[in-house]
Design a protein around this motif. Sequence first.
Motif, PDB file in Angstrom:
ATOM      1  N   TRP A  72      92.202 -30.830 -41.622  1.00  0.00           N
ATOM      2  CA  TRP A  72      91.705 -29.504 -41.285  1.00  0.00           C
ATOM      3  C   TRP A  72      92.708 -28.672 -40.483  1.00  0.00           C
ATOM      4  N   SER A  73      93.802 -29.241 -40.042  1.00  0.00           N
ATOM      5  CA  SER A  73      94.785 -28.494 -39.248  1.00  0.00           C
ATOM      6  C   SER A  73      95.370 -27.287 -39.992  1.00  0.00           C
ATOM      7  N   PRO A  74      95.857 -27.443 -41.237  1.00  0.00           N
ATOM      8  CA  PRO A  74      96.375 -26.266 -41.942  1.00  0.00           C
ATOM      9  C   PRO A  74      95.300 -25.187 -42.151  1.00  0.00           C
ATOM     10  N   VAL A 105     100.141 -33.521 -42.553  1.00  0.00           N
ATOM     11  CA  VAL A 105      98.859 -34.049 -43.029  1.00  0.00           C
ATOM     12  C   VAL A 105      99.111 -35.169 -44.036  1.00  0.00           C
ATOM     13  N   VAL A 106     100.036 -34.944 -44.952  1.00  0.00           N
ATOM     14  CA  VAL A 106     100.367 -35.963 -45.960  1.00  0.00           C
ATOM     15  C   VAL A 106     100.837 -37.247 -45.279  1.00  0.00           C
ATOM     16  N   ARG A 129     109.555 -30.763 -37.780  1.00  0.00           N
ATOM     17  CA  ARG A 129     110.538 -31.260 -38.759  1.00  0.00           C
ATOM     18  C   ARG A 129     111.112 -32.608 -38.312  1.00  0.00           C
ATOM     19  N   GLN A 130     111.346 -32.750 -37.022  1.00  0.00           N
ATOM     20  CA  GLN A 130     111.928 -33.989 -36.502  1.00  0.00           C
ATOM     21  C   GLN A 130     111.028 -35.200 -36.713  1.00  0.00           C
ATOM     22  N   VAL A 131     109.725 -35.021 -36.677  1.00  0.00           N
ATOM     23  CA  VAL A 131     108.825 -36.167 -36.789  1.00  0.00           C
ATOM     24  C   VAL A 131     108.497 -36.526 -38.238  1.00  0.00           C
ATOM     25  N   LEU A 132     108.925 -35.693 -39.175  1.00  0.00           N
ATOM     26  CA  LEU A 132     108.692 -36.024 -40.585  1.00  0.00           C
ATOM     27  C   LEU A 132     109.490 -37.269 -40.968  1.00  0.00           C
ATOM     28  N   THR A 175     103.586 -25.013 -44.146  1.00  0.00           N
ATOM     29  CA  THR A 175     104.264 -26.041 -44.943  1.00  0.00           C
ATOM     30  C   THR A 175     104.472 -27.303 -44.115  1.00  0.00           C
ATOM     31  N   LEU A 176     104.956 -27.135 -42.898  1.00  0.00           N
ATOM     32  CA  LEU A 176     105.154 -28.299 -42.031  1.00  0.00           C
ATOM     33  C   LEU A 176     103.830 -28.986 -41.707  1.00  0.00           C
ATOM     34  N   ALA A 177     102.785 -28.194 -41.482  1.00  0.00           N
ATOM     35  CA  ALA A 177     101.478 -28.787 -41.188  1.00  0.00           C
ATOM     36  C   ALA A 177     100.972 -29.605 -42.381  1.00  0.00           C
TER      37      ALA A 177
END
Length: 195
Positions: free
Chosen positions: A148-150, A140-141, A56-59, A134-136
Amino acid sequence: MKTIGLVAAGLLVAYGIVRLADGVDGQHGPGVAWTVGHLLILVGFVLYGVLLVRARQVLTRRRAVGTAAVVVGMVGVAAFVRVIVVDLIVGFRADNHAEKSRIGDLYERWPGDLGIYEPLYTVGPLLFLAGLLTLAVLLVVERQLPAWSPVLLLAGFVVISANLDLMPLGGALLGLAFVSSTTGSRDRRRTPAAL
């Protein structure tokens, strides 16, 4: 974030290996392997809680959605931690498998009889997965995780849910989801050197 994800997943893999060794006789726990395995997975889920917050912090965008995902995911982490702590307590108190089952029934509604534990036992893992996925997807966005992570996160949870004996494989899939995280380099660019 990459390191946290890899270490948390590695602890799930280690738990899975210890669990397989513990179950060689057809029963799991109580004993040293039960305790060691549960301590490994406990630390793993605490790290997943840290990972949720860190993600969340890096978003940089959609932070409100990210905050909601952390809250949902943390409820799931709390549900996992509660089950693990109860298993540890039961394992410490029991001398054999039959006693472990009997004592486990005593802790079914611990702490307190809040009436939420049975639903959380079922819904908690889904909440954790929903928050983490959701965070993943948000990462990605923002191009901080590969597309491919999610998919790997979901595959890891499906494998683990299908059979706990596949925990080492599921944990490895969860770890692979964070191998190509680019958040570390972006974090360093945004963080003053003095910190």
